[in-house]
Design a protein around this motif. Structure first.
Motif, PDB file in Angstrom:
ATOM      1  N   GLU A   1      11.458  27.815  55.492  1.00  0.00           N
ATOM      2  CA  GLU A   1      12.136  26.752  54.675  1.00  0.00           C
ATOM      3  C   GLU A   1      13.151  25.676  55.595  1.00  0.00           C
ATOM      4  O   GLU A   1      13.249  24.740  55.056  1.00  0.00           O
ATOM      5  N   HIS A   2      13.332  26.338  56.799  1.00  0.00           N
ATOM      6  CA  HIS A   2      14.121  25.193  57.689  1.00  0.00           C
ATOM      7  C   HIS A   2      13.513  24.735  59.057  1.00  0.00           C
ATOM      8  O   HIS A   2      14.344  23.833  59.557  1.00  0.00           O
TER       9      HIS A   2
ATOM     10  N   LEU B   1      17.945  26.424  64.504  1.00  0.00           N
ATOM     11  CA  LEU B   1      17.036  27.229  63.906  1.00  0.00           C
ATOM     12  C   LEU B   1      17.181  28.514  64.596  1.00  0.00           C
ATOM     13  O   LEU B   1      16.951  29.473  64.073  1.00  0.00           O
TER      14      LEU B   1
ATOM     15  N   ILE C   1      13.782  21.292  59.037  1.00  0.00           N
ATOM     16  CA  ILE C   1      15.079  20.548  58.677  1.00  0.00           C
ATOM     17  C   ILE C   1      16.231  20.626  59.915  1.00  0.00           C
ATOM     18  O   ILE C   1      16.895  19.543  60.139  1.00  0.00           O
ATOM     19  N   LEU C   2      16.449  21.855  60.317  1.00  0.00           N
ATOM     20  CA  LEU C   2      17.259  21.942  61.366  1.00  0.00           C
ATOM     21  C   LEU C   2      16.716  21.515  63.000  1.00  0.00           C
ATOM     22  O   LEU C   2      15.436  21.310  63.017  1.00  0.00           O
TER      23      LEU C   2
ATOM     24  N   TYR D   1      13.609  32.142  56.189  1.00  0.00           N
ATOM     25  CA  TYR D   1      14.497  31.472  56.732  1.00  0.00           C
ATOM     26  C   TYR D   1      13.698  30.132  57.657  1.00  0.00           C
ATOM     27  O   TYR D   1      13.735  28.960  57.247  1.00  0.00           O
TER      28      TYR D   1
END
Length: 275
Positions: free
Chosen positions: A217-218, A227, A221-222, A214
């Protein structure tokens, strides 16, 4: 205090392995720091001191750590003081006293795979492999999950860590400076792949696969707060915690989110050039 029927100085790995496998009461001796607190009655205690396994060899691809290397040798090695943010040195500095680190060995710490280990989680986060005399090479993650039986007893020869573009951060909580960890957590970033490892649960160290995936992948982005919140929830649902004399399951579950937040802050703020 443990007792030995016989003390044996091996003159080769094969010699040591042959003696080890003759009886389940025979044991390879490391630093004996934990063993000496037991009341075990052993057969032959096998000493590897004459086999020159107390070396750290480094080339442009790997770090090779002999089974008889002490924790102090790791702590004082100039390359390891800076590799991956100096995570190995910083972790070892938290372990008890200098006197203990002068005696405790890497091989004993890794092979025994104690639940309270600080070393195993960091080595897992750095993609370590182990070299066994009979079992050959295998990933450390496979080794620690292997079911130990009298039929697969072995001798650890070395631990190998690949040299990669990485940064890792270790953090843990202790009741006192010299005590075992209540909980520890290591987060590594190798290229843009993250790995979360939780130790002292109090069960053996575990890679939090879903949490690691997780974050990978993030993370870009977050927001940081999003996060931390989401990854923390995945972590406590993925990793099993337990209760012992040092802390309850509930307390460890609560701590894990805080340790992950601290580790993420350190790793994401580290400026590393990635290809």
């Amino acid at each position: 205090m443990f007792t030995l029927r016989e003390f044996y100085e091996a003159d080769s790995i094969k010699d040591a392995y042959d003696i080890l496998t003759k009886s389940k009461r025979n044991m390879v001796l490391g630093g004996n720091m934990f063993l000496k607190m037991s009341n075990k009655k052993l057969g032959v205690g096998i000493d590897l001191s004459n086999l020159h396994l107390n070396k750290i060899n480094i080339n442009d691809r790997i770090i090779s750590i002999g089974t008889s290397v002490t924790l102090s040798q790791l702590e004082e090695n100039s390359f390891l003081q800076s590799y991956s943010g100096g995570v190995i040195k910083k972790m070892i500095e938290t372990i008890s006293s200098k006197q203990l680190r002068n005696m405790a060995t890497v091989g004993a710490s890794v092979y025994a795979n104690y639940g309270f280990s600080d070393i195993v989680p960091v080595f897992l986060a750095l993609n370590a492999r182990v070299h066994l005399y009979n079992g050959g090479w295998m990933n450390l993650s496979d080794f620690i999950n292997r079911r130990k039986t009298s039929g697969n007893r072995d001798i650890l020869i070395e631990v190998e860590i690949p040299i990669e573009e990485s940064f890792a951060y270790y953090t843990g909580v202790r009741a006192t400076a010299g005590d075992f960890c209540i909980l520890n957590l290591t987060l590594s970033r190798i290229k843009d792949e993250f790995k979360v490892v939780v130790g002292a649960r109090p069960m053996k160290a575990i890679i939090a696969e879903r949490t690691s995936e997780y974050i990978t992948e993030h993370y870009d982005i977050l927001t940081f707060d999003e996060l931390v919140k989401n990854a923390g929830e995945i972590l406590v649902n993925e990793v099993e915690f337990g209760t012992n004399m040092r802390a309850s399951k509930e307390y460890r579950t609560y701590l894990s989110k805080g340790l992950l937040q601290k580790a993420l802050k350190e790793v994401l703020n580290e400026n590393i050039a990635y290809d």
